[in-house]
Motif scaffolding. Structure first.
Motif, PDB file in Angstrom:
ATOM      1  N   GLN A 197      53.577 -90.505 -18.800  1.00 50.64           N
ATOM      2  CA  GLN A 197      53.832 -89.150 -18.087  1.00 50.64           C
ATOM      3  C   GLN A 197      55.037 -88.839 -17.806  1.00 50.64           C
ATOM      4  OE1 GLN A 197      50.956 -86.784 -17.498  1.00 50.64           O
ATOM      5  NE2 GLN A 197      50.127 -88.111 -19.354  1.00 50.64           N
ATOM      6  N   PRO A 198      55.554 -87.805 -18.000  1.00 50.36           N
ATOM      7  CA  PRO A 198      57.106 -87.453 -17.528  1.00 50.36           C
ATOM      8  C   PRO A 198      57.114 -87.742 -16.045  1.00 50.36           C
ATOM      9  CG  PRO A 198      56.070 -85.837 -19.097  1.00 50.36           C
ATOM     10  CD  PRO A 198      54.957 -86.635 -18.669  1.00 50.36           C
ATOM     11  N   LEU A 199      56.305 -87.496 -15.259  1.00 52.64           N
ATOM     12  CA  LEU A 199      56.411 -87.522 -13.599  1.00 52.64           C
ATOM     13  C   LEU A 199      56.596 -89.083 -13.418  1.00 52.64           C
ATOM     14  CD1 LEU A 199      54.412 -84.850 -11.989  1.00 52.64           C
ATOM     15  CD2 LEU A 199      56.706 -84.881 -12.437  1.00 52.64           C
ATOM     16  N   ILE A 200      55.942 -89.871 -14.150  1.00 52.55           N
ATOM     17  CA  ILE A 200      55.849 -91.457 -13.915  1.00 52.55           C
ATOM     18  C   ILE A 200      57.274 -91.999 -14.657  1.00 52.55           C
ATOM     19  CG2 ILE A 200      54.933 -93.500 -14.581  1.00 52.55           C
ATOM     20  CD1 ILE A 200      52.191 -92.081 -14.123  1.00 52.55           C
ATOM     21  N   ILE A 201      57.631 -91.356 -15.725  1.00 50.56           N
ATOM     22  CA  ILE A 201      59.014 -91.882 -16.203  1.00 50.56           C
ATOM     23  C   ILE A 201      60.169 -91.653 -15.058  1.00 50.56           C
ATOM     24  CG2 ILE A 201      60.484 -91.431 -18.146  1.00 50.56           C
ATOM     25  CD1 ILE A 201      58.088 -91.097 -19.958  1.00 50.56           C
ATOM     26  N   GLU A 202      60.048 -90.299 -14.503  1.00 49.20           N
ATOM     27  CA  GLU A 202      61.032 -89.857 -13.711  1.00 49.20           C
ATOM     28  C   GLU A 202      61.046 -90.761 -12.418  1.00 49.20           C
ATOM     29  OE1 GLU A 202      62.283 -85.839 -10.962  1.00 49.20           O
ATOM     30  OE2 GLU A 202      60.843 -85.711 -12.842  1.00 49.20           O
ATOM     31  N   GLN A 203      59.683 -91.192 -11.937  1.00 52.83           N
ATOM     32  CA  GLN A 203      59.537 -91.931 -10.549  1.00 52.83           C
ATOM     33  C   GLN A 203      60.123 -93.398 -11.109  1.00 52.83           C
ATOM     34  OE1 GLN A 203      58.982 -91.417  -7.639  1.00 52.83           O
ATOM     35  NE2 GLN A 203      58.772 -93.473  -7.114  1.00 52.83           N
ATOM     36  N   MET A 204      59.791 -93.969 -12.044  1.00 54.13           N
ATOM     37  CA  MET A 204      60.407 -95.426 -12.423  1.00 54.13           C
ATOM     38  C   MET A 204      62.124 -95.342 -12.522  1.00 54.13           C
ATOM     39  SD  MET A 204      57.720 -96.846 -12.228  1.00 54.13           S
ATOM     40  CE  MET A 204      58.805 -98.371 -12.491  1.00 54.13           C
ATOM     41  N   ALA A 205      62.633 -94.172 -13.095  1.00 51.94           N
ATOM     42  CA  ALA A 205      64.204 -94.075 -13.302  1.00 51.94           C
ATOM     43  C   ALA A 205      64.717 -94.047 -11.585  1.00 51.94           C
ATOM     44  CB  ALA A 205      64.340 -92.863 -13.736  1.00 51.94           C
ATOM     45  N   LYS A 206      63.878 -93.505 -10.641  1.00 56.72           N
ATOM     46  CA  LYS A 206      64.276 -93.439  -9.365  1.00 56.72           C
ATOM     47  C   LYS A 206      64.302 -94.854  -8.806  1.00 56.72           C
ATOM     48  CE  LYS A 206      62.833 -88.563  -8.148  1.00 56.72           C
ATOM     49  NZ  LYS A 206      61.711 -87.931  -7.319  1.00 56.72           N
ATOM     50  N   GLU A 207      63.308 -95.658  -9.105  1.00 57.04           N
ATOM     51  CA  GLU A 207      63.103 -96.906  -8.520  1.00 57.04           C
ATOM     52  C   GLU A 207      64.110 -97.779  -8.916  1.00 57.04           C
ATOM     53  OE1 GLU A 207      59.148 -98.521  -8.654  1.00 57.04           O
ATOM     54  OE2 GLU A 207      58.319 -96.462  -7.822  1.00 57.04           O
ATOM     55  N   ALA A 209      67.032 -96.995 -10.059  1.00 57.82           N
ATOM     56  CA  ALA A 209      68.396 -96.765  -9.472  1.00 57.82           C
ATOM     57  C   ALA A 209      68.316 -97.247  -8.155  1.00 57.82           C
ATOM     58  CB  ALA A 209      68.674 -95.189  -9.316  1.00 57.82           C
ATOM     59  N   PHE A 210      67.208 -97.030  -7.318  1.00 57.98           N
ATOM     60  CA  PHE A 210      67.217 -97.619  -6.019  1.00 57.98           C
ATOM     61  C   PHE A 210      67.500 -99.164  -5.944  1.00 57.98           C
ATOM     62  CE2 PHE A 210      64.528 -99.712  -2.579  1.00 57.98           C
ATOM     63  CZ  PHE A 210      65.011 -98.995  -1.332  1.00 57.98           C
ATOM     64  N   VAL A 211      67.092 -99.684  -6.747  1.00 56.69           N
ATOM     65  CA  VAL A 211      66.994-101.266  -6.875  1.00 56.69           C
ATOM     66  C   VAL A 211      68.572-101.645  -7.187  1.00 56.69           C
ATOM     67  CG1 VAL A 211      66.462-103.540  -7.986  1.00 56.69           C
ATOM     68  CG2 VAL A 211      64.728-101.818  -7.596  1.00 56.69           C
ATOM     69  N   ALA A 212      69.115-100.941  -8.089  1.00 57.83           N
ATOM     70  CA  ALA A 212      70.368-101.023  -8.455  1.00 57.83           C
ATOM     71  C   ALA A 212      71.242-101.051  -7.414  1.00 57.83           C
ATOM     72  CB  ALA A 212      70.889-100.172  -9.550  1.00 57.83           C
ATOM     73  N   SER A 213      70.947 -99.922  -6.258  1.00 58.63           N
ATOM     74  CA  SER A 213      71.773 -99.729  -5.386  1.00 58.63           C
ATOM     75  C   SER A 213      71.767-100.778  -4.197  1.00 58.63           C
ATOM     76  CB  SER A 213      71.496 -98.494  -4.655  1.00 58.63           C
ATOM     77  OG  SER A 213      70.106 -98.493  -3.851  1.00 58.63           O
ATOM     78  N   TRP A 214      70.979-101.579  -4.504  1.00 59.16           N
ATOM     79  CA  TRP A 214      70.723-102.675  -3.569  1.00 59.16           C
ATOM     80  C   TRP A 214      71.664-103.849  -3.887  1.00 59.16           C
ATOM     81  CZ3 TRP A 214      65.135-104.257  -1.842  1.00 59.16           C
ATOM     82  CH2 TRP A 214      64.693-103.622  -0.631  1.00 59.16           C
ATOM     83  N   GLY A 215      71.991-104.139  -5.198  1.00 58.47           N
ATOM     84  CA  GLY A 215      72.476-104.883  -5.744  1.00 58.47           C
ATOM     85  C   GLY A 215      73.906-105.426  -5.024  1.00 58.47           C
TER      86      GLY A 215
END
Length: 215
Positions: A197-207, A209-215
């Protein structure tokens, strides 16, 4: 302006973010991590749980309550289906995901394999995880195999029931647990369709990016 409080990797915050996306609502996200809440947070979430949502002068906590509030308060695509019977079934599956399924999938498997080492620097109790996988998960998945649709989604469009289930199984995937395609083929195929589902794909991309920002 709507403000959502919670940490993005929480399956219940994920659920709320997806509900907001379905409703096509703009919002501000404020990261709130359990154990690090300030005193003001208890005013909007008396049990100090996430997610919590503030909409103008109104504040409410609990992802399921928030979902129904958004559907009642705002126009746009519906989170619940049309008929009374379908709405009852959607609410049942939403509660099943957040209660019976979460008590094993999140409280044991996800907690032990993800949160225990990440947040508490403690070793995973893999014996407890395996017991949950072998004894507690199968009856839950047997039930979901019966209710999972052979094609499409649970109802005519993406609903809060789909979102609730997807949010839990995404976290299970992060804990290296996947539904056995041979044992639960219909459920496996349904979850695959949800992940497309496009909305779920978009949500996973946000997550991600969030994890990467923690790095």
């Amino acid at each position: 302006m709507i403000t959502l409080h919670g940490v993005m990797l929480s399956p219940f915050v994920r659920k709320t973010m997806l509900c907001l996306a379905v409703k096509e609502l703009d919002y501000q996200h404020i990261t709130a991590i359990p154990g690090q809440f300030d005193e003001d947070f208890q005013q909007i979430s008396p049990l100090r749980k996430i997610p919590a949502l503030v909409d103008g002068d109104f504040a409410i906590a609990d992802s399921s309550v928030i979902a129904e509030y958004l559907d009642d308060r705002y126009d746009g695509p519906a989170l619940l289906p049309t008929t009374a019977e379908q709405r009852a079934q959607a609410r049942w599956l939403m509660n099943f995901a957040g209660d019976a399924l979460a008590s094993v999938a999140l409280d044991i498997i996800y907690f032990q394999r993800v949160l225990q080492p990440l947040l508490y620097s403690q070793t995973t109790d893999e014996a407890r995880v395996q017991k949950a996988i072998e004894q507690q998960m199968p009856p839950l998945l047997d039930y979901l195999e019966q209710v999972a649709p052979a094609t499409g989604l649970l109802f005519a469009q993406l609903s809060v029931a789909d979102i609730s289930l997807a949010s839990i199984f995404i976290s299970l995937g992060q804990a290296q647990y996947q539904v056995d395609e041979q044992r639960w083929p219909q459920l496996h195929a349904y979850l695959q369709r949800l992940n497309e589902q496009p909305l779920i794909i978009e949500q996973m991309a946000k997550e991600q990016a969030f994890v990467a920002s923690w790095g």
